[in-house]
Design a protein around this motif. Structure first.
Motif, PDB file in Angstrom:
ATOM      1  N   LEU A 383       0.511   1.757  -3.654  1.00  0.00           N
ATOM      2  CA  LEU A 383       1.412   2.338  -2.672  1.00  0.00           C
ATOM      3  C   LEU A 383       0.683   2.417  -1.636  1.00  0.00           C
ATOM      4  O   LEU A 383       1.312   1.891  -0.827  1.00  0.00           O
ATOM      5  CB  LEU A 383       2.035   3.496  -3.174  1.00  0.00           C
ATOM      6  CG  LEU A 383       3.579   3.586  -3.786  1.00  0.00           C
ATOM      7  CD1 LEU A 383       3.591   5.599  -4.182  1.00  0.00           C
ATOM      8  CD2 LEU A 383       3.822   2.863  -4.237  1.00  0.00           C
ATOM      9  N   ASP A 384      -0.677   3.083  -1.368  1.00  0.00           N
ATOM     10  CA  ASP A 384      -1.545   3.299  -0.189  1.00  0.00           C
ATOM     11  C   ASP A 384      -1.940   1.782   0.099  1.00  0.00           C
ATOM     12  O   ASP A 384      -1.659   1.227   1.497  1.00  0.00           O
ATOM     13  CB  ASP A 384      -2.567   3.946  -0.663  1.00  0.00           C
ATOM     14  CG  ASP A 384      -3.578   4.337   1.012  1.00  0.00           C
ATOM     15  OD1 ASP A 384      -2.799   4.283   2.099  1.00  0.00           O
ATOM     16  OD2 ASP A 384      -4.637   4.342   0.606  1.00  0.00           O
ATOM     17  N   VAL A 385      -2.446   1.015  -1.273  1.00  0.00           N
ATOM     18  CA  VAL A 385      -2.964  -0.536  -0.330  1.00  0.00           C
ATOM     19  C   VAL A 385      -2.200  -1.488  -0.200  1.00  0.00           C
ATOM     20  O   VAL A 385      -1.765  -1.912   1.054  1.00  0.00           O
ATOM     21  CB  VAL A 385      -3.984  -0.765  -1.934  1.00  0.00           C
ATOM     22  CG1 VAL A 385      -3.902  -1.961  -1.887  1.00  0.00           C
ATOM     23  CG2 VAL A 385      -4.810  -0.096  -2.439  1.00  0.00           C
ATOM     24  N   VAL A 386      -0.750  -1.675  -0.635  1.00  0.00           N
ATOM     25  CA  VAL A 386       0.344  -2.506  -0.040  1.00  0.00           C
ATOM     26  C   VAL A 386       1.032  -2.210   1.218  1.00  0.00           C
ATOM     27  O   VAL A 386       1.052  -3.272   1.669  1.00  0.00           O
ATOM     28  CB  VAL A 386       1.495  -2.522  -1.294  1.00  0.00           C
ATOM     29  CG1 VAL A 386       2.636  -3.293  -1.053  1.00  0.00           C
ATOM     30  CG2 VAL A 386       1.366  -1.972  -2.227  1.00  0.00           C
ATOM     31  N   THR A 387       1.258  -0.618   1.176  1.00  0.00           N
ATOM     32  CA  THR A 387       1.091  -0.116   2.917  1.00  0.00           C
ATOM     33  C   THR A 387       0.658  -0.595   3.317  1.00  0.00           C
ATOM     34  O   THR A 387       0.953  -1.251   5.316  1.00  0.00           O
ATOM     35  CB  THR A 387       2.392   1.126   2.687  1.00  0.00           C
ATOM     36  OG1 THR A 387       1.117   2.104   2.414  1.00  0.00           O
ATOM     37  CG2 THR A 387       3.345   1.305   1.759  1.00  0.00           C
ATOM     38  N   SER A 388      -1.022   0.159   3.597  1.00  0.00           N
ATOM     39  CA  SER A 388      -1.716  -0.103   4.201  1.00  0.00           C
ATOM     40  C   SER A 388      -2.591  -0.999   4.960  1.00  0.00           C
ATOM     41  O   SER A 388      -2.636  -1.539   6.104  1.00  0.00           O
ATOM     42  CB  SER A 388      -2.902   1.544   4.500  1.00  0.00           C
ATOM     43  OG  SER A 388      -2.285   2.770   4.152  1.00  0.00           O
TER      44      SER A 388
END
Length: 456
Positions: A383-388
């Motif tokens: 989730l962090d990688v996809v969004t940030s």
């Protein structure tokens, strides 16, 4: 009385004061990234060298995109998706990127918010001698982190469900001034520790030989993500503004206050870390592992620890409020739900996703999701990688392109001028049309690894 536009309904609400809006917007920008990520990045990227580049990029990138998103929001009086659709049919997907990013970010952000709540309690009860083991045992548990995640989501929902002036504005009027006061207390204690001078020297003295492309990219990314740009927050908050609001002043003040908090966080953390011989590049461990040990070694350490983690909670909840409002506004404007229904539905879904993010630290740690960069991630990291690294930069890039070449700079300028003089009109016009798209494109190249291949 002014007739309400289609999207300007009682369900949406309006800001009752400029101070309330500014505190909400600053609260959206100020979050966990300011309090632990900024000091950590400064520690990893040359201290003063990183700070110097960061401040320069805030002036260029932060102000430009902040003003762009506020102008789109106020002109349309709509949620992020509806705003772009109103201005140009078929372009709603630009706001859709922001809404999706905000939704996914809050799903795991609230898990970290739960960790902060746990450490408020732990500041009083103690964390034991082995700070690392305490933190690891907690986040890998299958029950306790989920309970704190639920509490954090519940508090966010309660505030947002009360609306703009009744919930968000009242909350941030208390939260944001308290945040500044608490942070100043920690700063004063940190810089007066024996041995803190080495940390201050490292933090304030730029070594120009250390200003590399890596430092530039790190600072650029931090500016982008810290200011809540590209995720629909400022478009949504701007949609609640009156035509009398001076958007240019707001776009200067919000990034300035956000940067002040980040720089103050560096003063609060880095001198103390150096004073006690810890490494400045510990990432999340800088807050949850290193600082409890630092506070334990200080006179009145329990008091300072409690103040600090309450401060972190204020920062986290103010950001979660803005993230929730982005999705709630979409439910109200696009799906025609009431505010209460919109909050309850999205809160429930986010909480369920957050359970998976929490369990990925422990019981579900073996469940990995493959991604286009060739790596596989647990749910939290995914989730962090996809969004940030993808959704936010892409949203910012498309926003700049939209104003520069689709809606048109003259239309944006006209909207900005309705609330006051536009003193930086010529400079802003060049920045939004040419400079910012290039800078944000560099972020995308760096996160996908293409930049290394190009310059390598």
């Amino acid at each position: 009385m002014q007739q309400l536009k289609p999207e300007q309904t009682p369900e949406r609400g309006m800001w009752s004061s400029r101070f309330g809006f500014l505190m909400a917007a600053v609260g959206s920008a100020v979050g966990l990234g300011n309090l632990w990520k900024f000091p950590y990045l400064a520690g990893e990227n040359g201290g003063g060298a990183f700070v110097l580049v960061y401040v320069g990029l805030v002036v260029i990138l932060g102000f430009t995109l902040m003003l762009a998103e506020l102008s789109i929001g106020r002109h349309t009086n709509s949620d992020a998706y509806g705003a772009y659709s109103k201005l140009k049919k078929g372009w709603g997907f630009v706001g859709g990127f922001g809404i999706l990013a905000g939704f996914l970010i809050l799903s795991y952000y609230s898990v970290v918010g739960g960790w902060v709540l746990k450490y408020i309690v732990a500041s009083v009860t103690g964390v034991g001698a082995d700070k690392g083991a305490y933190f690891t045992n907690f986040i890998t548990s299958s029950v306790e982190p989920v309970i704190y995640h639920l509490i954090f989501m519940g508090l966010t929902a309660i505030i947002v469900i009360r609306g703009i002036s009744g919930g968000i504005e009242k909350a941030v009027k208390i939260v944001m001034p308290a945040l500044f006061i608490m942070l100043m207390v920690i700063v004063l204690r940190s810089v007066t520790l024996e041995g803190a001078s080495e940390g201050l020297k490292y933090y304030l003295t730029p070594n120009f030989s250390e200003i590399t492309l890596k430092v530039f990219i790190a600072a650029l990314g931090q500016v982008f993500f810290s200011l809540s740009l590209g995720m629909g927050c400022m478009v949504t908050y701007g949609s609640y503004l009156s035509k009398q609001e001076d958007l240019e002043k707001d776009a200067l003040l919000i990034p300035s206050l956000d940067s002040l908090v980040a720089i103050m966080a560096g003063f609060a953390i880095l001198p103390a870390v150096f004073a006690f011989g810890f490494a400045p590049g510990e990432g999340p461990g800088l807050m949850f592992i290193t600082l409890p040990a630092v506070f334990e070694s200080m006179p009145l350490g329990t008091v300072f620890s409690l103040i600090f983690f309450i401060l972190v909670f204020f920062a986290a909840i103010s950001s979660s409020i803005s993230l929730m409002e982005v999705t709630v506004a979409f439910g109200i404007d696009r799906l025609k739900w009431s505010r209460k229904v919109s909050v309850l539905v999205f809160t429930t879904v986010m909480f369920i996703i957050g359970i998976g993010a929490s369990l990925s630290m422990g019981a579900w740690s073996d469940f990995l999701i493959p991604w286009i960069d060739g790596n596989s991630y647990g749910i939290f990291d995914f989730l962090d990688v996809v969004t940030s690294y993808y959704l936010l930069p892409l949203g910012g890039l498309l926003s700049a392109i939209f104003i520069g070449f689709v809606w048109g700079v003259p239309n944006a300028v006209k909207e900005i001028k309705t609330g006051g003089n536009f003193r930086t009109e010529k400079l802003w016009s060049v920045l939004i049309k040419y400079i910012v798209p290039i800078l944000v494109f560099v972020i995308l190249l760096s996160t996908t690894g293409l930049l290394d291949r190009i310059i390598g």
